[in-house]
Every structure is written in C-alpha cells, then in structure tokens.
Design an enzyme around this catalytic site. Structure first.
Site, mmCIF file in Angstrom:
data_model
loop_
_atom_site.group_PDB
_atom_site.id
_atom_site.type_symbol
_atom_site.label_atom_id
_atom_site.label_comp_id
_atom_site.label_asym_id
_atom_site.label_seq_id
_atom_site.Cartn_x
_atom_site.Cartn_y
_atom_site.Cartn_z
ATOM 1 N N HIS A 28 55.581 22.831 60.160
ATOM 2 C CA HIS A 28 55.228 21.651 60.449
ATOM 3 C C HIS A 28 54.435 21.484 61.910
ATOM 4 O O HIS A 28 54.752 20.578 62.599
ATOM 5 C CB HIS A 28 56.322 20.406 60.280
ATOM 6 C CG HIS A 28 57.712 20.606 60.970
ATOM 7 N ND1 HIS A 28 57.659 20.866 62.245
ATOM 8 C CD2 HIS A 28 58.777 20.534 60.600
ATOM 9 C CE1 HIS A 28 58.935 21.001 62.579
ATOM 10 N NE2 HIS A 28 59.598 20.665 61.554
ATOM 11 N N HIS A 82 72.639 19.766 58.042
ATOM 12 C CA HIS A 82 71.150 19.301 58.303
ATOM 13 C C HIS A 82 70.324 19.183 57.311
ATOM 14 O O HIS A 82 70.347 19.869 56.481
ATOM 15 C CB HIS A 82 70.555 20.176 59.313
ATOM 16 C CG HIS A 82 69.474 19.807 59.997
ATOM 17 N ND1 HIS A 82 68.825 18.477 59.776
ATOM 18 C CD2 HIS A 82 68.172 20.500 60.297
ATOM 19 C CE1 HIS A 82 67.620 18.574 60.381
ATOM 20 N NE2 HIS A 82 67.082 19.617 60.618
ATOM 21 N N GLU A 84 67.165 18.557 56.781
ATOM 22 C CA GLU A 84 65.657 18.946 56.622
ATOM 23 C C GLU A 84 65.855 19.703 55.796
ATOM 24 O O GLU A 84 66.434 20.819 55.506
ATOM 25 C CB GLU A 84 65.279 19.399 58.061
ATOM 26 C CG GLU A 84 63.504 19.665 58.059
ATOM 27 C CD GLU A 84 63.085 19.737 59.624
ATOM 28 O OE1 GLU A 84 63.812 19.767 60.401
ATOM 29 O OE2 GLU A 84 61.793 19.551 59.540
ATOM 30 N N ASP A 86 64.210 22.770 54.987
ATOM 31 C CA ASP A 86 64.385 24.135 55.089
ATOM 32 C C ASP A 86 65.515 24.700 54.854
ATOM 33 O O ASP A 86 66.072 25.745 54.667
ATOM 34 C CB ASP A 86 63.549 24.682 56.615
ATOM 35 C CG ASP A 86 64.073 23.790 57.635
ATOM 36 O OD1 ASP A 86 64.535 22.653 57.686
ATOM 37 O OD2 ASP A 86 64.099 24.544 58.890
ATOM 38 N N HIS A 148 68.706 17.494 65.741
ATOM 39 C CA HIS A 148 67.414 17.054 65.913
ATOM 40 C C HIS A 148 67.033 15.833 64.967
ATOM 41 O O HIS A 148 66.256 15.198 65.200
ATOM 42 C CB HIS A 148 65.939 17.948 66.346
ATOM 43 C CG HIS A 148 65.500 18.507 65.173
ATOM 44 N ND1 HIS A 148 64.380 18.204 64.679
ATOM 45 C CD2 HIS A 148 66.031 19.172 64.122
ATOM 46 C CE1 HIS A 148 64.123 19.008 63.679
ATOM 47 N NE2 HIS A 148 65.320 19.694 63.079
ATOM 48 N N ASP A 167 70.191 23.629 63.572
ATOM 49 C CA ASP A 167 69.099 24.135 64.317
ATOM 50 C C ASP A 167 69.289 24.519 65.766
ATOM 51 O O ASP A 167 68.460 25.432 66.332
ATOM 52 C CB ASP A 167 67.944 23.293 64.262
ATOM 53 C CG ASP A 167 67.144 23.025 62.890
ATOM 54 O OD1 ASP A 167 67.092 24.141 62.128
ATOM 55 O OD2 ASP A 167 66.442 21.981 62.739
ATOM 56 N N TYR A 195 61.258 27.967 70.765
ATOM 57 C CA TYR A 195 61.823 26.753 69.790
ATOM 58 C C TYR A 195 62.358 25.627 70.610
ATOM 59 O O TYR A 195 62.284 24.423 70.064
ATOM 60 C CB TYR A 195 62.975 27.505 68.854
ATOM 61 C CG TYR A 195 63.371 26.899 67.759
ATOM 62 C CD1 TYR A 195 63.140 27.078 66.608
ATOM 63 C CD2 TYR A 195 64.445 25.949 67.972
ATOM 64 C CE1 TYR A 195 63.684 26.339 65.461
ATOM 65 C CE2 TYR A 195 65.090 25.021 66.923
ATOM 66 C CZ TYR A 195 64.565 25.328 65.545
ATOM 67 O OH TYR A 195 65.125 24.736 64.968
ATOM 68 N N HIS A 228 68.496 29.132 62.135
ATOM 69 C CA HIS A 228 67.113 30.080 61.921
ATOM 70 C C HIS A 228 67.451 31.264 63.088
ATOM 71 O O HIS A 228 67.934 31.039 64.205
ATOM 72 C CB HIS A 228 66.016 29.193 62.486
ATOM 73 C CG HIS A 228 65.597 28.304 61.767
ATOM 74 N ND1 HIS A 228 64.808 28.392 60.668
ATOM 75 C CD2 HIS A 228 65.727 26.621 61.962
ATOM 76 C CE1 HIS A 228 64.753 27.116 60.261
ATOM 77 N NE2 HIS A 228 64.990 26.414 60.881
HETATM 78 FE FE1 FEO Z 1 65.306 20.821 61.427
HETATM 79 FE FE2 FEO Z 1 65.507 23.871 60.507
HETATM 80 O O1 FEO Z 1 65.278 22.302 60.144
#
Ligand code: FEO
Length: 401
Positions: A28, A82, A84, A86, A148, A167, A195, A228
């Site tokens: 993104h 989380h 999001e 991903d 976040h 994250d 990051y 990640h």
């Molecule tokens: Fe905020 Fe890895 O997604």
C-alpha cells in the site's frame, strides 16, 4: 504443498506457520524491496491456538505448515490480533475449514472484522488485560489501539515468555531464516527502521506510552514474535530500545535534501544547498525523486534534523512527484525538523510557495528565505542556495548544542 512447507519451532509451545511473500514490491504505497512475510503462529497448548493468519492467496502455505505439526482440525482457538487483511485475508476460510470452538479479537477488532468479512459464527471480544484460557497455558491481551489500527492488540504467552506483537517490531523482509540472529544486523536495522518510518511514525507518542507500560509491567520477554519479518530472540532489548529512539524523534546531525527536476535547474539548486550544509559539517543525503521512492525518503527523514525540498513549477503547481512525497510525509507526522523550500520555474513559479506551505503545514521550522530561480539558476541564485544550506546547518548545530 504438504510435505514441502514445514512449520518452524520458535519456543517450547509455539511454531511459526506463516507464509513468505518473496515477490511483493508495493505494500500500500511502501516499496518493499526485499519482499515480506505474513507470520502466523500455532500454540500447541491443550487447546491448540492459531495466532493470526495470512494474506488470502497464502492460505494454502499456512495450512500446509500447520499440517506439518498437527491436524488443522484440532485447532480449538483462533486469535486475531490485527484486522488488516495481510493477517486476516485467510481468516474466514480458515475458520470454515478448522471449525474452532472460539475466535477472539479486541472489541474494535470484532467490529472491524465484521465490516471486512462475513463469518459463519460470532467473534468473541476481549478487552485489555483479559486472559484467554488455552488449557495448560494462557494468553494475556494488551490492547494497542492505533498501533497502528484501532483494533490492534498484542498477546503475551507467559509460559513461553513470548509476546505476539502483530505489526509492532516487524519489518518487510522475505527470508528463509526465521530468527534475528540468523540475519545480517545491518539489514535488520535498515528494514526495521524503514518499517517504523513508513508505518508507525505517526503513532510515536502511543509507542512511547506502550513501551513505558511494558517496562512497568516488568514482563519477562524472551521472544518477540511479530506478524512480519524475523522473530526476535537474540536482540529483544535492542529492538525495543530502537523503537524508543525512533519514537522520541530526536534530530541528529543529518540533512535530507529532496528534489524533483525537469531540466536540471532545481537539481543544481539542490546540489548548491547541499554544499552549504556540508560546509557546516552536516552529513547530507541528496535524493532525486526520479530515483528515490517516497518510502526511501521516509526512512532517511526518520533520524534527520533537516529536510530541504525543491521542485520546479509544472502547469502552475509543484512537480507531481514532490506533491506525492510531501503528502506522504505529512501523514507520517515527522517532528523536530528544520527545513527550506527552493525551486526553478519558467514563467509562473508557484511551486516554491507551495512547497514551503507544505513544509509549514508539517510544522517544519523554516528559518531562511526560500530560493527561486527563473529558468536556469545563475551564480547569484546558486550562492543563495549555498547560503541557505549554511543557515540551516547553523540552526541545526545550535539546536543540537
Ligand atoms: Fe497492519 Fe501487517 O498489517
């Protein structure tokens, strides 16, 4: 994929069962030159528990890794730290396939999950401090709102002294190695800082509060398992200290000069300004926006004390690549910067005023007069750029005293 994709044991009870995305290059708007991973974790407690899932196309890889440890149908609990996508893209199908007894998320997480997906069952909300019973172990929930996303939470497995940090403390880095001590420290430092600069910087005050809270709780943490990149087991203290340093945003003796250029006029001005900075002993990073991505600029600005920005005027506006980067940087809310605007023009010359307004909007301190040059900068304009660089350098040195 079964028998090819294996889980990796990361602590007494926990396996990494995530996926490696070697080829992603745009996350993104953030350029991910080294790819990424979507980390999911399997806790082999009495009630087997899956922490987070992966991006939808990688569900098969995650399921194969789970199957290398146990029958996925034995999973009793799924925790979504989380929302999001991903980390949740694979969640609805995983729930259908695994049929767990319970699925947990924070209160905001339940709402967000239901806004993103359709589930065949209720998601159970947990709040800060709640414990999820895994039979012979338990997960303590720490809500980390706006770190976040509003739904974000971390979960702590006391039995393994392990923090699932979603994250937080993560990085976009695809690798066959799973642990921090298996990867070049310079790569870890660069990717973790990139990051932080691109994802977490706007939330720096909340990060400082979270770190204070974690220190205050005095939780023993041997392993930080983010969603990640590599798992921290060697340098847990180091990454936590780096987060504090980055979140404080104390300026260092460093300048970043970014510029867009059409016929090299603004480039010459950038180089002259950089000379002025160097003359004051300030290390300078000169970045053409033709070859540097917005996320590279965010990385360099993370520890900089000066941000100077130059753009030519194109059709009454600042050159579009500069508008892109300044819009992006404004959203990241960098603090404590000194700066200046400069640029060339052919006839109307609006760009410098626009760049200066954008820097002011970011609360960048602007101690000098911006420099404009019509068509091609001559000795006079280049001298003013050099003087502006020297002025910025002096102001930074004064601030750092
Ligand atoms: Fe905020 Fe890895 O997604």
């Amino acid at each position: 994929m079964k028998d090819i994709m294996n889980a990796v044991k990361i602590s007494e009870k926990v396996y990494w069962v995530g996926a490696i995305d070697w080829n992603i290059r745009d996350f993104h708007g953030y350029t991910t030159k080294r790819g990424s991973t979507y980390n999911a974790y399997l806790v082999t407690s009495e009630k087997p528990t899956l922490i987070d899932t992966v991006k939808a196309p990688f569900r098969g890889e995650m399921m194969a890794r789970i199957a290398s440890v146990m029958d996925p149908g034995d999973i009793k609990i799924i925790v979504s730290n989380h929302t999001e996508m991903d980390h949740t893209g694979a969640l609805p199908e995983t729930i259908k396939e695994v049929n767990p007894e319970q699925v947990f998320a924070s209160q905001a997480g339940v709402k967000a999950l239901e806004e993103h997906f359709t589930f065949d069952r209720e998601i159970t909300p947990v709040k800060d401090g709640d414990r999820i019973n895994l039979g012979n172990a338990s997960l303590t929930c720490f809500e980390t709102r706006m770190l976040h996303w509003p739904d974000s939470m971390m979960t702590y497995l006391a039995e393994d002294r392990l923090l699932f940090s979603q994250d937080g403390f993560g990085m976009h880095l695809a690798s066959s190695e799973r642990f921090d001590d298996e990867i070049d420290p310079a790569i870890l430092e660069y990717e973790a800082a990139t990051y932080f600069a691109n994802i977490l910087l706007p939330y720096s005050p909340l990060i400082l509060k979270l770190l204070d809270r974690l220190y205050g709780l005095n939780l023993p943490i041997d392993v930080i398992a983010p969603d990640h990149g590599p798992i921290w087991r060697k340098d847990v203290k180091g990454i936590v200290e780096s987060y504090r340093r980055w979140a404080v945003q104390a300026p260092s003796k460093k300048a970043v000069v970014i510029y867009a250029t059409m016929w090299r006029s603004t480039e010459l001005m950038a180089l002259a300004l950089a000379e002025g900075l160097s003359g004051r002993g300030i290390p300078v990073k000169v970045m053409s926006l033709d070859v540097n991505h917005r996320s590279d600029v965010a990385y360099e600005v993370l520890d900089a004390g000066i941000l100077a920005a130059g753009a030519p005027t194109l059709n009454n506006n600042m050159f579009p690549s500069m508008a892109d980067v300044l819009t992006y940087l404004k959203g990241l809310r960098p603090q404590n910067l000194i700066g200046a605007a400069f640029g060339s023009y052919g006839w109307s010359g609006e760009s410098v005023k626009q760049v200066e307004a954008a820097l002011a909007d970011m609360k960048v301190e602007l101690p000098g007069e911006p420099v404009k040059a019509k068509n091609v900068p001559g000795a006079e304009e280049l001298g003013r750029c050099r003087d502006l660089g020297a002025l910025l350098g002096d102001r930074l040195l004064e601030k750092l005293e």
